[in-house]
Design a protein around this motif. Structure first.
Motif, PDB file in Angstrom:
ATOM      1  N   ALA A   1     -24.080  41.110   0.799  1.00 54.24           N
ATOM      2  CA  ALA A   1     -23.387  40.153  -0.069  1.00 54.24           C
ATOM      3  C   ALA A   1     -23.170  40.801  -1.422  1.00 54.24           C
ATOM      4  O   ALA A   1     -24.136  41.071  -2.152  1.00 54.24           O
ATOM      5  CB  ALA A   1     -24.205  38.880  -0.207  1.00 54.24           C
ATOM      6  N   VAL A   2     -21.894  41.060  -1.755  1.00 53.65           N
ATOM      7  CA  VAL A   2     -21.551  41.738  -3.005  1.00 53.65           C
ATOM      8  C   VAL A   2     -20.288  41.107  -3.589  1.00 53.65           C
ATOM      9  O   VAL A   2     -19.318  40.867  -2.865  1.00 53.65           O
ATOM     10  CB  VAL A   2     -21.311  43.247  -2.780  1.00 53.65           C
ATOM     11  CG1 VAL A   2     -20.981  43.933  -4.100  1.00 53.65           C
ATOM     12  CG2 VAL A   2     -22.528  43.899  -2.145  1.00 53.65           C
ATOM     13  N   ASP A   3     -20.319  40.836  -4.892  1.00 50.73           N
ATOM     14  CA  ASP A   3     -19.134  40.355  -5.615  1.00 50.73           C
ATOM     15  C   ASP A   3     -18.514  39.111  -4.974  1.00 50.73           C
ATOM     16  O   ASP A   3     -17.291  39.013  -4.822  1.00 50.73           O
ATOM     17  CB  ASP A   3     -18.078  41.460  -5.704  1.00 50.73           C
ATOM     18  CG  ASP A   3     -18.567  42.668  -6.501  1.00 50.73           C
ATOM     19  OD1 ASP A   3     -19.398  42.469  -7.406  1.00 50.73           O
ATOM     20  OD2 ASP A   3     -18.112  43.790  -6.207  1.00 50.73           O
ATOM     21  N   GLY A   4     -19.350  38.172  -4.588  1.00 51.23           N
ATOM     22  CA  GLY A   4     -18.847  36.915  -4.048  1.00 51.23           C
ATOM     23  C   GLY A   4     -18.312  36.988  -2.640  1.00 51.23           C
ATOM     24  O   GLY A   4     -17.716  36.027  -2.152  1.00 51.23           O
ATOM     25  N   LYS A   5     -18.517  38.120  -1.969  1.00 47.11           N
ATOM     26  CA  LYS A   5     -18.056  38.270  -0.596  1.00 47.11           C
ATOM     27  C   LYS A   5     -19.190  38.717   0.315  1.00 47.11           C
ATOM     28  O   LYS A   5     -20.137  39.379  -0.123  1.00 47.11           O
ATOM     29  CB  LYS A   5     -16.909  39.291  -0.513  1.00 47.11           C
ATOM     30  CG  LYS A   5     -15.626  38.832  -1.193  1.00 47.11           C
ATOM     31  CD  LYS A   5     -14.512  39.857  -0.985  1.00 47.11           C
ATOM     32  CE  LYS A   5     -13.224  39.384  -1.633  1.00 47.11           C
ATOM     33  NZ  LYS A   5     -12.112  40.364  -1.437  1.00 47.11           N
ATOM     34  N   VAL A   6     -19.078  38.351   1.583  1.00 50.10           N
ATOM     35  CA  VAL A   6     -20.047  38.761   2.585  1.00 50.10           C
ATOM     36  C   VAL A   6     -19.393  39.809   3.478  1.00 50.10           C
ATOM     37  O   VAL A   6     -18.273  39.612   3.962  1.00 50.10           O
ATOM     38  CB  VAL A   6     -20.512  37.573   3.456  1.00 50.10           C
ATOM     39  CG1 VAL A   6     -21.559  38.022   4.461  1.00 50.10           C
ATOM     40  CG2 VAL A   6     -21.065  36.456   2.584  1.00 50.10           C
ATOM     41  N   THR A   7     -20.077  40.922   3.664  1.00 53.26           N
ATOM     42  CA  THR A   7     -19.613  41.958   4.579  1.00 53.26           C
ATOM     43  C   THR A   7     -20.551  41.989   5.779  1.00 53.26           C
ATOM     44  O   THR A   7     -21.770  42.088   5.621  1.00 53.26           O
ATOM     45  CB  THR A   7     -19.601  43.338   3.909  1.00 53.26           C
ATOM     46  OG1 THR A   7     -18.712  43.290   2.784  1.00 53.26           O
ATOM     47  CG2 THR A   7     -19.140  44.409   4.881  1.00 53.26           C
ATOM     48  N   VAL A   8     -19.975  41.887   6.975  1.00 58.22           N
ATOM     49  CA  VAL A   8     -20.769  41.763   8.200  1.00 58.22           C
ATOM     50  C   VAL A   8     -20.338  42.816   9.211  1.00 58.22           C
ATOM     51  O   VAL A   8     -19.146  43.012   9.437  1.00 58.22           O
ATOM     52  CB  VAL A   8     -20.591  40.361   8.828  1.00 58.22           C
ATOM     53  CG1 VAL A   8     -21.423  40.232  10.094  1.00 58.22           C
ATOM     54  CG2 VAL A   8     -20.969  39.272   7.834  1.00 58.22           C
ATOM     55  N   LYS A   9     -21.316  43.481   9.801  1.00 56.46           N
ATOM     56  CA  LYS A   9     -21.063  44.311  10.968  1.00 56.46           C
ATOM     57  C   LYS A   9     -21.364  43.456  12.198  1.00 56.46           C
ATOM     58  O   LYS A   9     -22.516  43.107  12.446  1.00 56.46           O
ATOM     59  CB  LYS A   9     -21.932  45.570  10.962  1.00 56.46           C
ATOM     60  CG  LYS A   9     -21.505  46.611   9.951  1.00 56.46           C
ATOM     61  CD  LYS A   9     -22.327  47.891  10.089  1.00 56.46           C
ATOM     62  CE  LYS A   9     -21.854  48.952   9.101  1.00 56.46           C
ATOM     63  NZ  LYS A   9     -22.647  50.210   9.218  1.00 56.46           N
ATOM     64  N   GLN A  10     -20.320  43.111  12.935  1.00 59.57           N
ATOM     65  CA  GLN A  10     -20.464  42.232  14.099  1.00 59.57           C
ATOM     66  C   GLN A  10     -20.550  43.059  15.380  1.00 59.57           C
ATOM     67  O   GLN A  10     -19.735  43.944  15.618  1.00 59.57           O
ATOM     68  CB  GLN A  10     -19.275  41.266  14.183  1.00 59.57           C
ATOM     69  CG  GLN A  10     -19.396  40.264  15.318  1.00 59.57           C
ATOM     70  CD  GLN A  10     -18.148  39.399  15.441  1.00 59.57           C
ATOM     71  OE1 GLN A  10     -17.031  39.896  15.350  1.00 59.57           O
ATOM     72  NE2 GLN A  10     -18.348  38.103  15.628  1.00 59.57           N
ATOM     73  N   VAL A  11     -21.534  42.739  16.208  1.00 61.16           N
ATOM     74  CA  VAL A  11     -21.759  43.479  17.444  1.00 61.16           C
ATOM     75  C   VAL A  11     -20.676  43.144  18.466  1.00 61.16           C
ATOM     76  O   VAL A  11     -20.354  41.981  18.703  1.00 61.16           O
ATOM     77  CB  VAL A  11     -23.142  43.136  18.038  1.00 61.16           C
ATOM     78  CG1 VAL A  11     -23.354  43.889  19.352  1.00 61.16           C
ATOM     79  CG2 VAL A  11     -24.244  43.479  17.042  1.00 61.16           C
ATOM     80  N   LEU A  12     -20.093  44.195  19.067  1.00 59.28           N
ATOM     81  CA  LEU A  12     -19.135  44.059  20.154  1.00 59.28           C
ATOM     82  C   LEU A  12     -19.701  44.736  21.397  1.00 59.28           C
ATOM     83  O   LEU A  12     -20.698  45.459  21.332  1.00 59.28           O
ATOM     84  CB  LEU A  12     -17.799  44.700  19.776  1.00 59.28           C
ATOM     85  CG  LEU A  12     -17.114  44.163  18.513  1.00 59.28           C
ATOM     86  CD1 LEU A  12     -15.860  44.979  18.231  1.00 59.28           C
ATOM     87  CD2 LEU A  12     -16.785  42.688  18.654  1.00 59.28           C
ATOM     88  N   ALA A  13     -19.053  44.522  22.526  1.00 63.08           N
ATOM     89  CA  ALA A  13     -19.535  45.103  23.779  1.00 63.08           C
ATOM     90  C   ALA A  13     -19.531  46.628  23.737  1.00 63.08           C
ATOM     91  O   ALA A  13     -20.381  47.275  24.362  1.00 63.08           O
ATOM     92  CB  ALA A  13     -18.692  44.610  24.944  1.00 63.08           C
ATOM     93  N   ASP A  14     -18.592  47.209  22.991  1.00 58.13           N
ATOM     94  CA  ASP A  14     -18.470  48.657  22.965  1.00 58.13           C
ATOM     95  C   ASP A  14     -18.661  49.252  21.562  1.00 58.13           C
ATOM     96  O   ASP A  14     -18.183  50.338  21.265  1.00 58.13           O
ATOM     97  CB  ASP A  14     -17.104  49.087  23.505  1.00 58.13           C
ATOM     98  CG  ASP A  14     -15.959  48.430  22.741  1.00 58.13           C
ATOM     99  OD1 ASP A  14     -16.226  47.543  21.902  1.00 58.13           O
ATOM    100  OD2 ASP A  14     -14.796  48.803  22.981  1.00 58.13           O
ATOM    101  N   GLY A  15     -19.349  48.517  20.684  1.00 61.65           N
ATOM    102  CA  GLY A  15     -19.569  49.022  19.333  1.00 61.65           C
ATOM    103  C   GLY A  15     -19.739  47.891  18.348  1.00 61.65           C
ATOM    104  O   GLY A  15     -20.459  46.930  18.607  1.00 61.65           O
TER     105      GLY A  15
END
Length: 267
Positions: A155-169
């Protein structure tokens, strides 16, 4: 920045199968005597994600929120000892029998009562029923964006950055706050409570809110409002049977085996 982590107390997934019992009439799991409930592992990982954000931001405050009875205090104390700042329990007889939609509604009312917040974190699913519904439904009730199955949250500068899990990465997503993220096991092992954390958690007061405190609509909570009905709950049968396939030679035995497999619908 205020971060709210929703947690649930469940039967320990590591208990021996022989200790696991079900009341088939009441359609409930029977808690083994002497074995305490634990925080759902996915929810512990959501707490871990919140603590990592707190370590990167001096302005972060973490609040743990759970729906449960008197035993829920143990769950709150556990996450307080991990480093969470505040704990809240929502408890009322009227909540009994609430399904995922009812639970999400109750939690949404508690979050609205808490007021200003930037991020809500949940486990990707509870480790008992594995439904994975409460997080997304909660986001819908709060009217905020949601990303599920996250392996990393920042969470930086009023935004959320997410790494979302996928089937291939995985893929990287950005969204404005307030937002909700459900955290997966790929984030890594949750930290253990420290000795200092346990002492500090013991001194902290845990807030308890009732349905009246939250202003819940009685028509949206409890078993009467449930959208799904549990038809049957049982422990799967472990019975096994075997049959010896013979023949005067290997070719005949193989033919006999093929005949049995056809009979059983396996081929």
């Amino acid at each position: 920045m205020n971060i709210i982590v929703c947690i649930k107390q469940i039967l320990d997934p590591e208990i021996p199968p022989a200790k696991f019992k079900v009341d088939t009439v009441a359609k409930k799991v029977v808690c083994p005597e002497g074995i305490p409930l634990v925080v759902s592992p996915y929810d512990e990982q959501a707490v871990e994600a919140a603590l990592r954000i707190k370590e990167s931001r001096s302005d972060a405050k973490l609040t743990a929120l759970t729906l449960g009875g008197a035993g829920a205090k143990d769950a709150i104390k556990h996450v307080l000892s991990m480093g969470v700042d505040e704990g809240i329990i929502v408890n009322d007889d009227a909540f009994e029998g609430s399904d995922a939609f009812g639970t999400a509604y109750i939690l949404s009312k508690a979050i609205e009562k808490l007021g200003d917040y930037g991020l809500v974190l949940c486990g990707r699913q509870a480790a008992d029923w594995d439904a994975g519904q409460v997080g997304p439904v909660l986001a819908e009730y709060l009217g905020i964006p949601v990303v599920t199955v996250a392996k990393e949250v920042a969470a930086v500068d009023g935004k959320v950055t997410v790494k979302q899990v996928l089937a291939d990465g995985y893929r990287v997503l950005h969204m404005a706050m307030p937002a909700l993220v459900t955290v997966s096991s790929e984030i890594g092992q949750a930290r253990l409570p420290s000795g200092k954390g346990i002492v500090m958690a013991a001194r902290k007061q845990v807030t308890v809110w009732s349905s009246q405190d939250l202003g819940c609509d009685p028509g949206r909570i409890g078993s009467g409002a449930a959208r799904a009905e549990l038809a049957e709950l049982f422990v799967p049968s472990q019975d096994r049977k075997s049959e010896i396939i013979t023949g005067k030679d290997v070719a005949e035995a193989a033919g006999n085996l093929a005949g049995v497999l056809r009979r059983e619908g396996a081929i």
